[in-house]
Design a protein around this motif. Structure first.
Motif, mmCIF file in Angstrom:
data_model
loop_
_atom_site.group_PDB
_atom_site.id
_atom_site.type_symbol
_atom_site.label_atom_id
_atom_site.label_comp_id
_atom_site.label_asym_id
_atom_site.label_seq_id
_atom_site.Cartn_x
_atom_site.Cartn_y
_atom_site.Cartn_z
ATOM 1 N N ILE A 54 0.847 -1.185 0.000
ATOM 2 C CA ILE A 54 0.000 0.000 0.000
ATOM 3 C C ILE A 54 0.886 1.240 0.000
ATOM 4 N N VAL A 55 0.673 2.103 -0.985
ATOM 5 C CA VAL A 55 1.476 3.315 -1.138
ATOM 6 C C VAL A 55 0.563 4.504 -1.411
ATOM 7 N N ALA A 56 1.046 5.680 -1.089
ATOM 8 C CA ALA A 56 0.319 6.911 -1.396
ATOM 9 C C ALA A 56 0.672 7.355 -2.814
ATOM 10 N N GLY A 57 -0.323 7.839 -3.512
ATOM 11 C CA GLY A 57 -0.117 8.341 -4.853
ATOM 12 C C GLY A 57 -0.992 9.555 -5.095
ATOM 13 N N VAL A 58 -1.051 9.983 -6.340
ATOM 14 C CA VAL A 58 -1.822 11.164 -6.713
ATOM 15 C C VAL A 58 -2.782 10.783 -7.826
ATOM 16 N N THR A 59 -4.059 11.122 -7.644
ATOM 17 C CA THR A 59 -5.058 10.936 -8.691
ATOM 18 C C THR A 59 -5.865 12.222 -8.809
ATOM 19 N N LYS A 60 -6.519 12.392 -9.941
ATOM 20 C CA LYS A 60 -7.434 13.524 -10.105
ATOM 21 C C LYS A 60 -8.806 13.058 -9.649
ATOM 22 N N TRP A 61 -9.425 13.796 -8.716
ATOM 23 C CA TRP A 61 -10.731 13.393 -8.208
ATOM 24 C C TRP A 61 -11.803 13.713 -9.232
ATOM 25 N N GLY A 62 -12.393 12.658 -9.775
ATOM 26 C CA GLY A 62 -13.469 12.766 -10.750
ATOM 27 C C GLY A 62 -13.118 12.025 -12.024
ATOM 28 N N LEU A 63 -14.087 11.252 -12.523
ATOM 29 C CA LEU A 63 -13.921 10.556 -13.796
ATOM 30 C C LEU A 63 -14.561 11.395 -14.884
ATOM 31 N N THR A 64 -13.858 11.537 -15.980
ATOM 32 C CA THR A 64 -14.396 12.276 -17.115
ATOM 33 C C THR A 64 -15.679 11.602 -17.574
ATOM 34 N N GLN A 87 -17.663 -0.832 -13.495
ATOM 35 C CA GLN A 87 -17.426 -2.214 -13.116
ATOM 36 C C GLN A 87 -15.949 -2.641 -13.170
ATOM 37 N N ALA A 88 -15.301 -2.496 -14.303
ATOM 38 C CA ALA A 88 -13.922 -2.971 -14.454
ATOM 39 C C ALA A 88 -12.965 -2.224 -13.537
ATOM 40 N N ALA A 89 -13.111 -0.908 -13.452
ATOM 41 C CA ALA A 89 -12.217 -0.128 -12.586
ATOM 42 C C ALA A 89 -12.397 -0.522 -11.127
ATOM 43 N N PHE A 90 -13.645 -0.708 -10.684
ATOM 44 C CA PHE A 90 -13.875 -1.139 -9.304
ATOM 45 C C PHE A 90 -13.223 -2.493 -9.050
ATOM 46 N N GLN A 91 -13.354 -3.412 -9.979
ATOM 47 C CA GLN A 91 -12.827 -4.757 -9.774
ATOM 48 C C GLN A 91 -11.297 -4.798 -9.796
ATOM 49 N N GLN A 92 -10.671 -3.892 -10.524
ATOM 50 C CA GLN A 92 -9.220 -3.960 -10.699
ATOM 51 C C GLN A 92 -8.426 -2.886 -9.967
ATOM 52 N N TYR A 93 -8.987 -1.710 -9.764
ATOM 53 C CA TYR A 93 -8.197 -0.571 -9.297
ATOM 54 C C TYR A 93 -8.844 0.154 -8.114
ATOM 55 N N ARG A 94 -9.011 -0.538 -7.022
ATOM 56 C CA ARG A 94 -9.581 0.117 -5.840
ATOM 57 C C ARG A 94 -8.531 0.958 -5.131
ATOM 58 N N CYS A 95 -8.990 2.045 -4.513
ATOM 59 C CA CYS A 95 -8.106 2.939 -3.775
ATOM 60 C C CYS A 95 -8.841 3.461 -2.555
ATOM 61 N N ASP A 165 -8.352 -2.125 7.495
ATOM 62 C CA ASP A 165 -8.931 -2.829 6.346
ATOM 63 C C ASP A 165 -8.451 -2.292 5.000
ATOM 64 N N ILE A 166 -7.619 -1.263 5.008
ATOM 65 C CA ILE A 166 -7.163 -0.672 3.742
ATOM 66 C C ILE A 166 -6.505 -1.701 2.830
ATOM 67 N N PRO A 167 -5.522 -2.503 3.310
ATOM 68 C CA PRO A 167 -4.905 -3.473 2.390
ATOM 69 C C PRO A 167 -5.914 -4.463 1.800
ATOM 70 N N SER A 168 -6.834 -4.942 2.609
ATOM 71 C CA SER A 168 -7.829 -5.902 2.109
ATOM 72 C C SER A 168 -8.768 -5.248 1.101
ATOM 73 N N TRP A 169 -9.199 -4.006 1.372
ATOM 74 C CA TRP A 169 -10.059 -3.300 0.423
ATOM 75 C C TRP A 169 -9.375 -3.176 -0.932
ATOM 76 N N ILE A 170 -8.114 -2.826 -0.923
ATOM 77 C CA ILE A 170 -7.394 -2.555 -2.166
ATOM 78 C C ILE A 170 -7.032 -3.827 -2.923
ATOM 79 N N THR A 171 -6.678 -4.903 -2.219
ATOM 80 C CA THR A 171 -6.130 -6.080 -2.895
ATOM 81 C C THR A 171 -7.054 -7.287 -2.974
ATOM 82 N N ASP A 172 -8.172 -7.288 -2.249
ATOM 83 C CA ASP A 172 -9.029 -8.477 -2.169
ATOM 84 C C ASP A 172 -10.448 -8.120 -2.628
#
Length: 192
Positions: A54-64, A87-95, A165-172
């Motif tokens: 688990i690492v901190a990163g930078v994202t833009k808040w909001g999907l085009t 669907q796909a983003a939720f399944q693969q890229y949780r943050c 629960d952060i690691p489990s939310w992100i990876t499981d």
């Protein structure tokens, strides 16, 4: 719906996340939003690296969105996997969006601040795409039914998860699906 939150980069774990993300932001010439955070800002989010750390990163808040200038900042936890857009983003890229607290407005347009003594962690997900030769990362906050603290003010609130629960939310994914139905913790509410 969560449309604004507070990120105080000088406190506890948030300071650590901010320092880690700020180093990455400088390389991309991005400015991370602090204090009052608005949609379309670059924000600190927690995700997994290639080693599943688990690492901190930078994202833009909001999907085009589908229309020019349209930004989707929240997705309903109850229907996130039913929506092809998410669907796909939720399944693969949780943050996770670490925050000091969040704001909601009632029908009279009065503003309320919700927090606890510790940082809050709002569940979300992100997507990565290429635009004009640059790799962009956009993120979204999941919302859920409000708890007893938020319900008198607003009909939605961020889906909050416990720090452990952060690691489990992100990876499981199975764990994440289970959390979509979780009851939200009690919060402090003040009119601001």
């Amino acid at each position: 719906m969560c449309g604004r939150y507070l990120f105080d980069p000088t406190t506890g774990a948030l300071s650590k996340y901010y320092q880690e993300a700020a180093a990455k932001a400088r390389k991309k010439q991005q400015t991370i939003a602090v204090n009052d955070v608005f949609p379309s800002n670059h924000v600190v989010t927690l995700g997994a690296n290639r080693q599943q750390e688990i690492v901190a990163g930078v994202t833009k808040w909001g999907l085009t969105g589908f229309k020019k200038g349209h930004l989707m900042i929240n997705a309903r936890a109850e229907t996130v996997e039913a929506k092809k857009t998410f669907q796909a983003a939720f399944q693969q890229y949780r943050c996770v969006f670490p925050m000091s607290g969040f704001y909601e407005w009632n029908h009279e347009k009065e503003k309320f601040y919700f927090s606890t003594e510790d940082p809050l962690y709002a569940a979300g997900f992100y997507r990565i795409f290429e635009s004009e030769g640059k790799v962009e990362t956009e993120s979204i906050i999941l919302t859920t039914e409000p708890n007893h603290t938020v319900a008198p003010i607003h009909d939605r609130m961020p889906l909050l998860i416990a720090g452990q629960d952060i690691p489990s939310w992100i990876t499981d994914l199975s764990f994440a699906r289970h959390i979509l139905q979780a009851k939200m913790p009690s919060l402090h509410a003040i009119k601001v």
